[in-house]
Motif scaffolding. Sequence first.
Motif, PDB file in Angstrom:
ATOM      1  N   SER A 133       0.882  -1.272   0.125  1.00 46.25           N
ATOM      2  CA  SER A 133       0.131   0.056   0.014  1.00 46.25           C
ATOM      3  C   SER A 133       0.836   1.347  -0.035  1.00 46.25           C
ATOM      4  O   SER A 133       0.736   2.303  -0.712  1.00 46.25           O
ATOM      5  N   PHE A 134       2.051   1.122   0.799  1.00 47.84           N
ATOM      6  CA  PHE A 134       2.471   2.470   0.881  1.00 47.84           C
ATOM      7  C   PHE A 134       3.435   2.748  -0.377  1.00 47.84           C
ATOM      8  O   PHE A 134       3.793   3.741  -0.788  1.00 47.84           O
ATOM      9  N   GLU A 136       2.655   2.459  -3.296  1.00 47.30           N
ATOM     10  CA  GLU A 136       1.659   2.872  -4.308  1.00 47.30           C
ATOM     11  C   GLU A 136       1.623   4.474  -4.059  1.00 47.30           C
ATOM     12  O   GLU A 136       1.447   5.239  -4.635  1.00 47.30           O
ATOM     13  N   ARG A 137       1.411   4.598  -2.647  1.00 46.23           N
ATOM     14  CA  ARG A 137       1.482   5.868  -2.094  1.00 46.23           C
ATOM     15  C   ARG A 137       2.436   7.023  -2.635  1.00 46.23           C
ATOM     16  O   ARG A 137       2.281   7.985  -2.884  1.00 46.23           O
TER      17      ARG A 137
END
Length: 297
Positions: A133-134, A136-137
């Motif tokens: 997730s990070f 992508e962030r």
Amino acid sequence: MNSKDIRKETLELNKLNKRLRRNVGNAIVDYNMIEENDVVMACISGGKDSFAMLDILLALQKSAPIKFEVIAVNLDQKQPGFPEHILPEYFDSLDIPYYIVDKDTYSVVKEKVAAGKTTCGLCSRLRRGTLYSFAERIGATKIALGHHLDDIVETLFLNMFHGARLKAMPPKLRSDDGRNVVIRPLTYCRESDLITYAEHKNFPIIPCNLCGSQENLQRQNIKAMLVEWDKKTPGRVESIFKSIQNVSPSQLADKNLFDFAHLPIDREQDRKEYAFEEAVVSSSNIDESLFIDVTNL
């Protein structure tokens, strides 16, 4: 230590440096791990392997024929006693971009896993989800993990012995949803070399025992087995690793990987000579005139 010993040690360290950088460089090229303008999120746990990976990636970044960015990321899982100051201070000393990501997976693991049981599996899954997730962030195009050749071979045997699957860790992996690509730049590196390298570099190692869980005893048993094999037959672990690069599906037994159900005989094509094909029949109760003369085919 006298001057002769110092020269010998320096020579050995130079060889080690070159070997590790060559192995990482070859792995990157062989599996196209890093491409032009990639943003590589180097996941740093505080262990020797991830420190070595970061160090070598930063060195290659300066000499590589392509341009790519390296961002160090540490996932602080809120384990009691985790020395939170060590990694920021180390990253600052290197003057590189970094993030410390806070995610209390420790509490989740302790809640879900019974006391005395190994927490590594659940901990790993929670960590992976957070890092995906990070990535992508922050716009990272590759997620670099510090698994080495020994890790890959150990995982192969773990899956065979305890999961009945012929499966290891791939050098490069696309996540199931296709949104992230994981790379393992240390794929060709031996753990023994990384231990020596870490000692030489004096990395600020953070031990992976803060969670208080038991060691993964299955992995430790596999590791001990491979160490013993390496002592008795040097090069065996490398040979095992090379075997997963040289797979023959038709010589295994996976019906989904190879169509064993439909293997028709085809004798219309020119026949290759069989080795030692000549044989003399000493006795038979079959009329040999019924045989097909293959010599004229």
